[in-house]
Design an enzyme around this catalytic site. Sequence first.
Site: not given
Lengths: 369, 369, 369, 369
Positions: C83, C162, C232
């Site tokens: 991040s 992710k 993310s």
Amino acid sequence: MKCADVFRLSMAHPGDLSELETLIAAGTIRAADVTAIIGKTEGNGGVNDFTRGYFTQTLMGLLSKHLNKPSEQLIREIPCVLSGGTEGVMSPHFSVFCVRDSKEEGRSPASALAIGTAFSDPVPAENVGRRDHVEAVANAVRAAVAAAGIERPDDVHFVQVKCPCVTVARAAAAIAAGKAPLTNDPNKSMAYARAAGAFGVALGLGEIGPEDFNDGSLLSDFSIQSPRASISSGVEVESHGVIVFGNSPNWSGQLRLAHRPMADALDIGAVVDVLADLGITAAPQVTALDAARIATVLVKCEPDRRGQIRGNRHTMLDDTDINAQRHVRGAVAGLIAGVIGDGRIFVSGGAEHQGPDGGGLIAIIAASN
Amino acid sequence: MKCADVFRLSMAHPGDLSELETLIAAGTIRAADVTAIIGKTEGNGGVNDFTRGYFTQTLMGLLSKHLNKPSEQLIREIPCVLSGGTEGVMSPHFSVFCVRDSKEEGRSPASALAIGTAFSDPVPAENVGRRDHVEAVANAVRAAVAAAGIERPDDVHFVQVKCPCVTVARAAAAIAAGKAPLTNDPNKSMAYARAAGAFGVALGLGEIGPEDFNDGSLLSDFSIQSPRASISSGVEVESHGVIVFGNSPNWSGQLRLAHRPMADALDIGAVVDVLADLGITAAPQVTALDAARIATVLVKCEPDRRGQIRGNRHTMLDDTDINAQRHVRGAVAGLIAGVIGDGRIFVSGGAEHQGPDGGGLIAIIAASN
Amino acid sequence: MKCADVFRLSMAHPGDLSELETLIAAGTIRAADVTAIIGKTEGNGGVNDFTRGYFTQTLMGLLSKHLNKPSEQLIREIPCVLSGGTEGVMSPHFSVFCVRDSKEEGRSPASALAIGTAFSDPVPAENVGRRDHVEAVANAVRAAVAAAGIERPDDVHFVQVKCPCVTVARAAAAIAAGKAPLTNDPNKSMAYARAAGAFGVALGLGEIGPEDFNDGSLLSDFSIQSPRASISSGVEVESHGVIVFGNSPNWSGQLRLAHRPMADALDIGAVVDVLADLGITAAPQVTALDAARIATVLVKCEPDRRGQIRGNRHTMLDDTDINAQRHVRGAVAGLIAGVIGDGRIFVSGGAEHQGPDGGGLIAIIAASN
Amino acid sequence: MKCADVFRLSMAHPGDLSELETLIAAGTIRAADVTAIIGKTEGNGGVNDFTRGYFTQTLMGLLSKHLNKPSEQLIREIPCVLSGGTEGVMSPHFSVFCVRDSKEEGRSPASALAIGTAFSDPVPAENVGRRDHVEAVANAVRAAVAAAGIERPDDVHFVQVKCPCVTVARAAAAIAAGKAPLTNDPNKSMAYARAAGAFGVALGLGEIGPEDFNDGSLLSDFSIQSPRASISSGVEVESHGVIVFGNSPNWSGQLRLAHRPMADALDIGAVVDVLADLGITAAPQVTALDAARIATVLVKCEPDRRGQIRGNRHTMLDDTDINAQRHVRGAVAGLIAGVIGDGRIFVSGGAEHQGPDGGGLIAIIAASN
């Protein structure tokens, strides 16, 4: 006959109107003649740019003192269009447009600069970016053309509109009242407001008809565009304010106006061409003598939404640090200021439907030789 | 005779060297011929711009694979000068400078592009921005001129230097070791590093002598400047890397180099003049045919530290939101890209002592007709 | 039995993996045991944050050297979730999650930290933010739970995903191929990708069923949320990577995991409560002794999209200068780091559908006394 | 006896004083009682933050209308101290400090909040950050303590000062007049102005003597600091404005004041302690009932100039995108707002010599039970 004058003034900060105060005190400008203001303030140009409101409050306070009218009334009579963001070589400044009776009578052999203004009613948040918005702008454009006494539509060269947008707070208030704003993303709202304003100008000037678009056309059908529309959007206004600029045989004076569409952010040809329309040569830069003839330079531009300029990738739209409009204003102002030799130019971002897709437009007011 | 080739390549992101990989795979570029790289990556150009390190790591990994040498060695042999910040219309790209033996012998009737490189020893943090720094750069410049086989000092047209700077962490480490860095403000450190690099170029080229300056002259006596020095500074290097560009009868090929100082950020005349030096006309824009002759465009510029450009206030230095170098790069790149018609130009900020105060310089490499 | 270890390491810049290199060289970490990485790099956290790619390239290069596998293969085997954005007091760091065989047999009397990972197939740009995206994540979550050997759904406490997002360039490529991406606004695309990831976790853990949502629910029906989903999104990946964390009697070791939803950005109570779940007291700050027991802190948060926190207006969403996610990360990290007494915490913005609307969640891994 | 009242009011934008107008119209606030204003506006807090000037102009216009005095006079009588930057969870708001005669006589058994104000003469640009600046502030502090009728130096708990700084334009004007400003870097100038203000408070309160420092001590000898000094600096003022806050038996009312130094940006203990000094418990958050007793929260903080917090690297000082003061305000406000449960707190950056190096201070005014 009427005559329009333009005074391009600098400011030390967004609340600094001292140059205007000095000209009024000296009798050079009559406060009652002030018809419209277009300026660049040094904020970020976004939703949270309060330099526009600060300037406006200061201006209206100054005029209020001279005209013995309350600010609240003046703000609905005198369009004050400010674009935030003096990126790069741009210099904070404002152009004061004055209209006075001239002693001349009859018709100008060559047409002269003509100006007209109008305001719409206040715009509810849920109307921003929709047909109601478009039509309200179109009506105000027609009123301003009439006010300017411009007879032929082709004699209109530039229409500046300032539209309200929707902040998070305004959106929340509308939703609480059972209304549905188009978006609650402030930057998106500003984009829709500019698009609707451009459609309104095209509609008001007869470039398009009412059947040529619907709500879905905004920010989508980029074949619809007006090369004469310049739209700003901001939190500090609640109505559409419109200023129409043209050339008219009914007006006197040395000033004339020309405009050109810009094909993209590299279109230096449009800059040279619009200068040529006014009898000014840039080879490569305008001479100091000719630069002194230029009264004001008005530009719209945008970061190409397809992510490329002439086949090369640009990074404006993917940048989380600097807003894309700030990027493009800085670049286009760098180009135009280099040709003119002067950073006091009005370059405004957000050119959705204002000139060619990915480009924009340029208009210049200059005095005859 | 030797011959220099220039390949200007685009990238999709700072770790994307695929265009170079493709050219090496196709045999168009021999990895062993790669002599230097100059590129623009899309970071912020400041102390915390890691796009330069990312590109460098990727480049050295790629060359390491082809040359069977470790990256750590290559990074000390091949200068890789990156400037962060592709504001506005700039397009991320990199120029690969290759040197190969040509089959031609004797001397070029017209001189051709000549390139030489050199590296200094690692620079301690406490030396940054001081005479030791200046002299280390000067020595590397002399070594690179010799390596290029350029005989006349006037035949040097552009010297690109990359200097280390001091981060907060490096400054703290130096202080802990009993050393006194000039400043622990990273942006200030980058400015001093660029100033010292420019003095080093001027000293190395004989434009100034060792008695013409002292430590106090840096960022203070702006009459000292080199119109051929282009200095970058960054956290990702520890030594000065120098690339000297000139024209020489000892080199063959179609490419030639010219340069001009820029008086200020509006100096479009310098852009047109340097093109004219290379036989290219801009009226107002270079034609597509001539644009294809241009191999690379190298520019330095800066926000005028006196707060004005030609008498009009600019706001670059007082802006807390956007770094002043980002402002000026966007503006000057807008101007030059408009003349060239191409956003793949290297415009680097921080032109302290590199060209006239408040301006900078432009160099272009182009092929003969 | 298996045992999970966590190493929280600092870095001097996004390409600095020297602490990991040192631990591998010392034999403290076996490269083959590295199962996943979660870290905070010092970029801007937006579309143009390349610190994540830089770190990933460096990591995979290092592991490649030790494992004799190509980077391209490792990147599809070891989730590396980064991040961007170490606003305020946050310190750039990364947690290395290792899994090894322990000598213990049978079952832990108290459950111990269990970790499982999985990857989806590559995600076409036009699928981002749609049901295909949700289901691909859900399948990967189920695979990772199985890989961790966690038997009871309630024993899953944190799922890190992710997801790829769509850049302007990727959107253009998809459109050119006749596909219709959901949006070509990169920041909007990241938001949709995170929303779809959260729905995927909720679906994969059985918190919602396939009929409980449709494409229109994303970024719209905020009653759908998972208090265990942390998503993310970034340009640097093409597949969904999933890491499931839980407590299991089938694993050994001193580490345990707890989580709590955060009601809003001021919810200090959630921080104190999750510490209490792990037997740690904050009064008001965790003691140095207890702080040493904390292995890693994982947080999601967001700027309240309604423009207010507990009735007071905030300005994060209307700010053109600083991205709203950067604002909220800085504030929430300030709060949590103050309670923990340590800036090495993973605070990630963009908590759409991850914990309560306007809030988020916190998970902490700590060793028993 | 006199009595001080505090009204903490919200604003929709920097020119929105409607809550104050309403309270004056309702008779809750007498315009003549308004003694000082301290507020947070939503600008960037830097040199080019004009939200402070906008608010001030609006405030003075409003009071001018009610008091029949010109704005120009009021601005020299009523300190209006604004700190730009409502990063993260902070909510734009302003505290109006009013002083009125109470009907009570004699002495308060417990001391009550006492307020005094003073102004210096205008400050020439070349004096900013030098001994003249320090002494001018010290004299104004002594005058304000006397005006407040505070007898014991220890009863002073918080001194707010607003100092002018030097912009590029002001620096140029001074240089043109043959004067030498300390620096022409605006952000540096603001830092020196704050440092000199802090020295002035320390000198005025007798914490240091005139021999304890010289010009070189500013921004250099950080052992010199006042835990009661809060200094802002901005372009919009030309004189130092001082507001002294203390507790005094000569004042009546329920309000009392306490302060604590903050050791660093993670010092949650200082927040809990200053609340405890006022009889308020935070476990971990102040209850709604107690929060209602809190009249205003005043905080100074700074990014640790050594680049670390408790041994972990922070990235605030190396960030080219976000100003370091914006970073630290967001983080510290996140911490304190989480303890208080309210974003209407005044957190101001730039704490040079104001509290411990790398930390700052917190003061809270609250009503007794």
